[in-house]
Design a protein around this motif. Sequence first.
Motif, mmCIF file in Angstrom:
data_model
loop_
_atom_site.group_PDB
_atom_site.id
_atom_site.type_symbol
_atom_site.label_atom_id
_atom_site.label_comp_id
_atom_site.label_asym_id
_atom_site.label_seq_id
_atom_site.Cartn_x
_atom_site.Cartn_y
_atom_site.Cartn_z
ATOM 1 N N MET A 1 0.680 -1.135 0.031
ATOM 2 C CA MET A 1 -0.009 -0.083 -0.175
ATOM 3 C C MET A 1 0.931 1.425 0.027
ATOM 4 O O MET A 1 0.382 2.450 -0.015
ATOM 5 N N ILE A 2 2.307 1.161 0.040
ATOM 6 C CA ILE A 2 2.974 2.108 0.172
ATOM 7 C C ILE A 2 3.765 2.518 -1.106
ATOM 8 O O ILE A 2 4.229 1.475 -1.998
ATOM 9 N N PRO A 3 4.303 3.648 -1.398
ATOM 10 C CA PRO A 3 5.492 3.653 -2.539
ATOM 11 C C PRO A 3 6.708 2.852 -2.059
ATOM 12 O O PRO A 3 7.308 2.751 -1.033
ATOM 13 N N ASP A 4 7.437 2.387 -3.167
ATOM 14 C CA ASP A 4 8.731 1.724 -2.705
ATOM 15 C C ASP A 4 8.615 0.722 -1.744
ATOM 16 O O ASP A 4 9.552 0.407 -0.961
ATOM 17 N N GLY A 5 7.414 -0.079 -1.838
ATOM 18 C CA GLY A 5 7.377 -1.092 -0.792
ATOM 19 C C GLY A 5 8.091 -2.285 -1.117
ATOM 20 O O GLY A 5 7.902 -3.305 -0.049
ATOM 21 N N LEU A 6 8.779 -2.641 -1.823
ATOM 22 C CA LEU A 6 9.623 -3.483 -2.279
ATOM 23 C C LEU A 6 10.691 -3.878 -1.284
ATOM 24 O O LEU A 6 10.874 -5.197 -0.809
ATOM 25 N N TRP A 7 11.279 -2.766 -0.747
ATOM 26 C CA TRP A 7 12.338 -2.962 0.429
ATOM 27 C C TRP A 7 11.761 -3.577 1.737
ATOM 28 O O TRP A 7 12.422 -4.091 2.327
ATOM 29 N N LEU A 8 10.562 -2.877 1.856
ATOM 30 C CA LEU A 8 9.793 -3.287 3.216
ATOM 31 C C LEU A 8 9.304 -4.567 3.222
ATOM 32 O O LEU A 8 9.650 -5.501 4.182
ATOM 33 N N LEU A 9 8.942 -5.205 1.846
ATOM 34 C CA LEU A 9 8.722 -6.688 1.679
ATOM 35 C C LEU A 9 9.768 -7.557 2.169
ATOM 36 O O LEU A 9 9.852 -8.532 2.672
ATOM 37 N N ALA A 10 11.070 -7.000 1.503
ATOM 38 C CA ALA A 10 12.098 -7.966 1.442
ATOM 39 C C ALA A 10 12.726 -8.012 3.018
ATOM 40 O O ALA A 10 13.035 -9.009 3.449
#
Length: 403
Positions: free
Chosen positions: A101-110
């Motif tokens: 739900m947030i921009p550039d969430g890929l890093w948070l997912l990782a």
Amino acid sequence: MTPPDSPPPFSLRSIAVPAFGPALLFNIGEGAILPVVALSARELGASVAVAALIVTLIGLGSWFFNLPASLITLKFGERWSIVGAAAAGALALLAAGLSLMIPDGLWLLAVAMGVVGMSASVFSLARQKYLTEAVPVEFRARALSTLGGVNRIGIFIGPFVGAAVMHFAGISGAYWVGVAGMAAAAALAVTIPDLVVAPSSSSAGPEPTLRGVAVSHAGVFLTAGAGILLLSALRASRQVVIPLWADHVGLDATQASLLYGLSGAIDMLVFYPAGKVMDRRGRLWVAIPSTLIMGTALMLIPLTAGFTGLLLVALLIGFGNGISSGLVMTLGADFSPDRGRGQFLGLWRFIADAGSTGGPVLLSAVTAVSSLAAGVTATGVLGFAAAGVFAVVLPKLRHRRNY
């Protein structure tokens, strides 16, 4: 006749909720998110290679955190380590759900997937140590085989629960199931008191260090540990081989999923009888047949050319893997010392996870150099190698067991 003041005979049923309830809930939560992690990464803009790497972070987090997990369990005890690991896992999955739900969430997912792996490492090690110390040795294999079976049942159920919620909440629904499962595991572990464990007569003196345990038990790690490494590589490879060969012979995704599911169903049916055999006849009665069955079945896969043949082989693989449920944990418990048990189990799990990581790498390397059939055959050889190691090593190490 039993004296009136003697304790009642031990029953696994009497500890079912505290011993296995949190594990079931934790693995339902983990199982719910496993099918959607790569899809979530792709939705956030990751390439196929990066999406695969993010999925791998769960296993890498678990592997590399095994040694710190032993120190955490030593400091906080089994019960609170289980509670903390499940709570940390729930928070990580909450972050993973919000990453969509947030921009550039890929890093948070990782980062979240790495934390999930670390949490699973602490949770699994603390649960294994808890059962090793709380269950009489004559029930040890049954208890740990049941724990292994419960883990597999949770991983099996999780995707179905996640799919049901995703029908209404979209892909993030799987993460909400994961949060609920792991939070429930933490809550259950909080409300149920620790089992009483008799203190060891050798508990005096400073706690052994990781390095000290590694040195004093190097003979076990280099011999029995080699068998565990091979078994873990064999198990991990089989999870990749079935869908890859199904695609190779032209089966569609539905047929491949059915093969994988039926193999898993057989796997879950036989864990308790296998534990009973290990308790009554010895660990070799499961260690050798399970590895030979899986090795043989994998070497038969290149001979199959359609759904029926591959189904029969997949069922054989499921049976072989199912009877080995809890074998790695049981052997680790058998060789672990009374003092330094957590450190020993952390090292033991590190070796097993190294095998789990290396098995698919071997399959990939041989396939890249030769062919998929050669890669599958090479993984089958691991089963025969593991059986040989167990046949030679386990009788020779009889004097190193803690019973």
